[in-house]
Design a protein around this motif. Structure first.
Motif, mmCIF file in Angstrom:
data_model
loop_
_atom_site.group_PDB
_atom_site.id
_atom_site.type_symbol
_atom_site.label_atom_id
_atom_site.label_comp_id
_atom_site.label_asym_id
_atom_site.label_seq_id
_atom_site.Cartn_x
_atom_site.Cartn_y
_atom_site.Cartn_z
ATOM 1 N N PRO A 1 0.781 -1.188 0.109
ATOM 2 C CA PRO A 1 0.007 0.047 -0.014
ATOM 3 C C PRO A 1 0.754 1.293 0.151
ATOM 4 C CG PRO A 1 0.391 -0.838 2.351
ATOM 5 C CD PRO A 1 0.950 -1.901 1.417
ATOM 6 N N VAL A 2 0.117 2.259 -0.144
ATOM 7 C CA VAL A 2 0.898 3.676 -0.027
ATOM 8 C C VAL A 2 -0.007 4.362 1.159
ATOM 9 C CG1 VAL A 2 1.572 3.993 -2.361
ATOM 10 C CG2 VAL A 2 -0.574 4.949 -1.702
ATOM 11 N N ARG A 3 0.682 5.258 1.758
ATOM 12 C CA ARG A 3 -0.207 6.092 2.756
ATOM 13 C C ARG A 3 -0.536 7.205 2.185
ATOM 14 N NH1 ARG A 3 1.073 3.742 7.387
ATOM 15 N NH2 ARG A 3 3.305 3.201 7.775
ATOM 16 N N VAL A 4 -1.802 7.696 2.937
ATOM 17 C CA VAL A 4 -2.658 8.643 2.259
ATOM 18 C C VAL A 4 -1.679 9.948 2.088
ATOM 19 C CG1 VAL A 4 -4.675 8.052 3.113
ATOM 20 C CG2 VAL A 4 -3.397 9.539 4.532
ATOM 21 N N THR A 5 -0.652 10.090 2.495
ATOM 22 C CA THR A 5 0.336 11.132 2.417
ATOM 23 C C THR A 5 1.098 11.224 1.294
ATOM 24 O OG1 THR A 5 1.947 10.345 4.117
ATOM 25 C CG2 THR A 5 0.241 11.986 4.948
ATOM 26 N N ALA A 6 1.335 9.980 0.426
ATOM 27 C CA ALA A 6 2.218 9.682 -0.557
ATOM 28 C C ALA A 6 2.015 10.734 -1.726
ATOM 29 C CB ALA A 6 1.746 8.485 -1.209
ATOM 30 N N THR A 7 3.322 10.865 -2.430
ATOM 31 C CA THR A 7 3.314 11.944 -3.435
ATOM 32 C C THR A 7 2.771 11.277 -4.691
ATOM 33 O OG1 THR A 7 5.309 11.298 -4.165
ATOM 34 C CG2 THR A 7 5.001 13.058 -2.533
ATOM 35 N N MET A 8 2.172 12.073 -5.693
ATOM 36 C CA MET A 8 1.722 11.575 -7.020
ATOM 37 C C MET A 8 2.939 10.605 -7.662
ATOM 38 S SD MET A 8 -1.353 12.282 -7.385
ATOM 39 C CE MET A 8 -1.620 11.962 -9.194
ATOM 40 N N ASP A 9 4.155 11.262 -7.461
ATOM 41 C CA ASP A 9 5.329 10.542 -8.081
ATOM 42 C C ASP A 9 5.436 9.094 -7.534
ATOM 43 O OD1 ASP A 9 6.032 12.658 -9.788
ATOM 44 O OD2 ASP A 9 7.625 13.337 -8.193
ATOM 45 N N ASP A 10 5.238 9.098 -6.017
ATOM 46 C CA ASP A 10 5.243 7.536 -5.477
ATOM 47 C C ASP A 10 4.117 6.824 -5.995
ATOM 48 O OD1 ASP A 10 7.268 8.393 -3.706
ATOM 49 O OD2 ASP A 10 6.125 9.143 -2.232
ATOM 50 N N LEU A 11 2.914 7.425 -6.236
ATOM 51 C CA LEU A 11 1.646 6.712 -6.689
ATOM 52 C C LEU A 11 2.003 6.535 -8.005
ATOM 53 C CD1 LEU A 11 -1.270 5.676 -6.273
ATOM 54 C CD2 LEU A 11 -1.820 8.098 -7.130
ATOM 55 N N LEU A 12 2.559 7.039 -8.939
ATOM 56 C CA LEU A 12 2.897 6.644 -10.320
ATOM 57 C C LEU A 12 3.944 5.701 -10.502
ATOM 58 C CD1 LEU A 12 2.390 7.400 -13.005
ATOM 59 C CD2 LEU A 12 4.060 8.966 -13.060
ATOM 60 N N GLN A 13 4.723 5.665 -9.570
ATOM 61 C CA GLN A 13 5.838 4.373 -9.670
ATOM 62 C C GLN A 13 5.103 3.191 -9.251
ATOM 63 O OE1 GLN A 13 9.015 4.173 -10.538
ATOM 64 N NE2 GLN A 13 8.426 6.421 -11.214
ATOM 65 N N ARG A 14 4.035 3.205 -8.327
ATOM 66 C CA ARG A 14 3.469 1.770 -7.892
ATOM 67 C C ARG A 14 2.439 1.492 -9.031
ATOM 68 N NH1 ARG A 14 3.281 1.120 -2.159
ATOM 69 N NH2 ARG A 14 5.445 1.399 -1.705
ATOM 70 N N VAL A 15 1.490 2.436 -9.652
ATOM 71 C CA VAL A 15 0.655 2.062 -10.576
ATOM 72 C C VAL A 15 1.019 1.433 -11.815
ATOM 73 C CG1 VAL A 15 0.200 4.099 -11.910
ATOM 74 C CG2 VAL A 15 -1.857 2.838 -10.822
ATOM 75 N N MET A 16 2.370 1.797 -11.940
ATOM 76 C CA MET A 16 2.939 1.171 -13.064
ATOM 77 C C MET A 16 3.002 -0.401 -13.152
ATOM 78 S SD MET A 16 5.802 4.015 -14.741
ATOM 79 C CE MET A 16 6.953 3.264 -13.775
ATOM 80 N N ASP A 17 3.212 -0.702 -11.846
ATOM 81 C CA ASP A 17 3.391 -2.234 -11.576
ATOM 82 C C ASP A 17 2.277 -2.866 -11.190
ATOM 83 O OD1 ASP A 17 5.900 -2.154 -12.327
ATOM 84 O OD2 ASP A 17 6.576 -1.468 -10.207
#
Length: 137
Positions: A92-108
């Motif tokens: 998971p990501v935390r609600v405080t994650a950045t869009m860059d963090d989210l983009l890295q995760r959603v690629m996989d």
């Protein structure tokens, strides 16, 4: 941009509980036509994501060679979904994650589970929502 605007909240998300049986998990996945579902406990803590492949490998691993599939499906009521969760799959990501963090995760991952600071599941963000966000930008 805060990722919280992209979250599909827990109340609108399909999930399993850790003590649900493998049969219950399969039925829910089949009914909703999903290939992966988050797993939480009754306190809301995120434990992982289970996929249709996890169910398949579990069934094939437990099935005696000469038994019928019907017998095996009935036996799935005696095994908990928590037994199938793979460590470090779909973190998971935390609600405080950045869009860059989210983009890295959603690629996989097709979706990214979102948790608060206590590890409590608050919802998911889908790859489709992230792509939509960047397409509008």
């Amino acid at each position: 941009m805060n990722i919280i605007f992209l979250i599909k909240p827990k109340c609108d998300t399909v999930f399993l509980y850790t003590d649900d049986s493998v049969r219950q998990g399969l039925e829910k996945m089949f009914y909703h036509k999903y290939t992966a579902i988050p797993v939480i406990d009754h306190e809301g803590i995120y434990h992982g994501t289970i996929t249709e492949g996890d169910f398949l490998w579990n069934i094939l691993g437990k099935a005696p060679e000469k038994s019928s599939l019907t017998q095996d499906i009935r036996n799935l009521e005696h095994h908990a979904v928590s037994d199938l969760i793979r460590a470090d799959f779909n973190p998971p990501v935390r609600v405080t994650a950045t869009m860059d963090d989210l983009l890295q995760r959603v690629m996989d991952q097709n979706f990214v589970p979102v948790v608060d600071d206590r590890g409590v599941f608050v919802g998911i963000i889908t790859r489709k929502d992230v792509i939509g966000y960047f397409a509008k930008a």
